[in-house]
Design a protein around this motif. Structure first.
Motif: not given
Ligand SMILES: Nc1ncnc2c1ncn2[C@@H]1O[C@H](COP(=O)(O)OP(=O)(O)OP(=O)(O)O)[C@@H](O)[C@H]1O
Ligand SMILES: [Mg+2]
Length: 192
Positions: A47, A51-52, A54-55
């Motif tokens: 996860v 999240v990171c 794509e950030l």
């Protein structure tokens, strides 16, 4: 939404990674680094990768493309390593894949140059997401054709393993003393 790929061939384990990621071929003929759902690090690690990763991409960093990989454990039947067999068996269904950067070299702080501006942006990002896994011992940066790529965001957002302590964790300053780019005089102020 990540692109969905079906694994058609398990190629080989990547021995450098602690979680024993594998190299697979997809039904789109792409080659991907596969991070197994059944690995000991657990799902939250994946996860955090999504999240990171794509950030970071949206902030303008180079990050290998992420996909979901549907894995049939039968693909690993020819794999002789017991540990890899177990990983494959426990990872049927959806896993995380990333574009394999063919020819990329692991980042070596003594062999590559990084500008203070780029170093500043990367250290700033790592502080934002609380990345504890970008030290000079294990930079988790790749170099390809003179450009830096960010990989392995599994050890970010450490607070999501312990929500009651999240606020205190966010208030704590980031320790960049061991950061892989510490010696390049990271210009964190400009990055911020
Ligand atoms: N997209 C990629 N393209 C090419 N090589 C890669 C890619 N992703 C990972 N690798 C190679 O595989 C190694 C392990 O990958 P990664 O660091 O993501 O796995 P890990 O199991 O989380 O590792 P660790 O926790 O030990 O840092 C990298 O150090 C790099 O050599
Ligand atoms: Mg790594």
């Amino acid at each position: 939404m990540l692109k969905e790929v079906i694994a058609t061939r398990y190629i080989t384990p990547l021995r450098e990674g602690g979680s024993l990621p594998g190299l697979i071929e997809g039904d789109d003929l792409g080659t991907y680094v596969l991070k197994f759902t059944g690995a000991g690090q657990g799902r939250k690690t994946l996860v955090a990768e999504v999240v990171c990763g794509e950030l970071a991409r949206r902030l303008g960093f180079r990050v290998p493309g992420l996909v979901t990989v549907d894995l049939d454990p039968v693909l690993g039947l020819g794999e002789p390593d017991q540990q890899v067999q177990e990983l494959l068996k426990s990872s049927g269904g959806t896993n995380l894949g990333m574009d394999f950067l063919s020819g990329a070299l692991g980042f070596d702080p003594l062999a590559f140059e990084v500008s203070a501006e780029e170093a500043g942006r990367i250290v700033w990002f790592d502080a934002l997401v609380n990345n504890v896994d970008r030290s000079w011992r294990n930079p988790n940066l790749l170099r390809l054709r003179g450009q830096t790529w960010l990989i392995d965001h599994g050890a970010t957002m450490i607070w999501h393993h312990n929500w009651p302590g999240a606020e205190a964790s966010a208030a704590r300053p980031y320790d960049a003393a061991d950061h892989a780019l510490a010696r390049f005089a990271p210009d964190v102020r400009s990055a911020a």
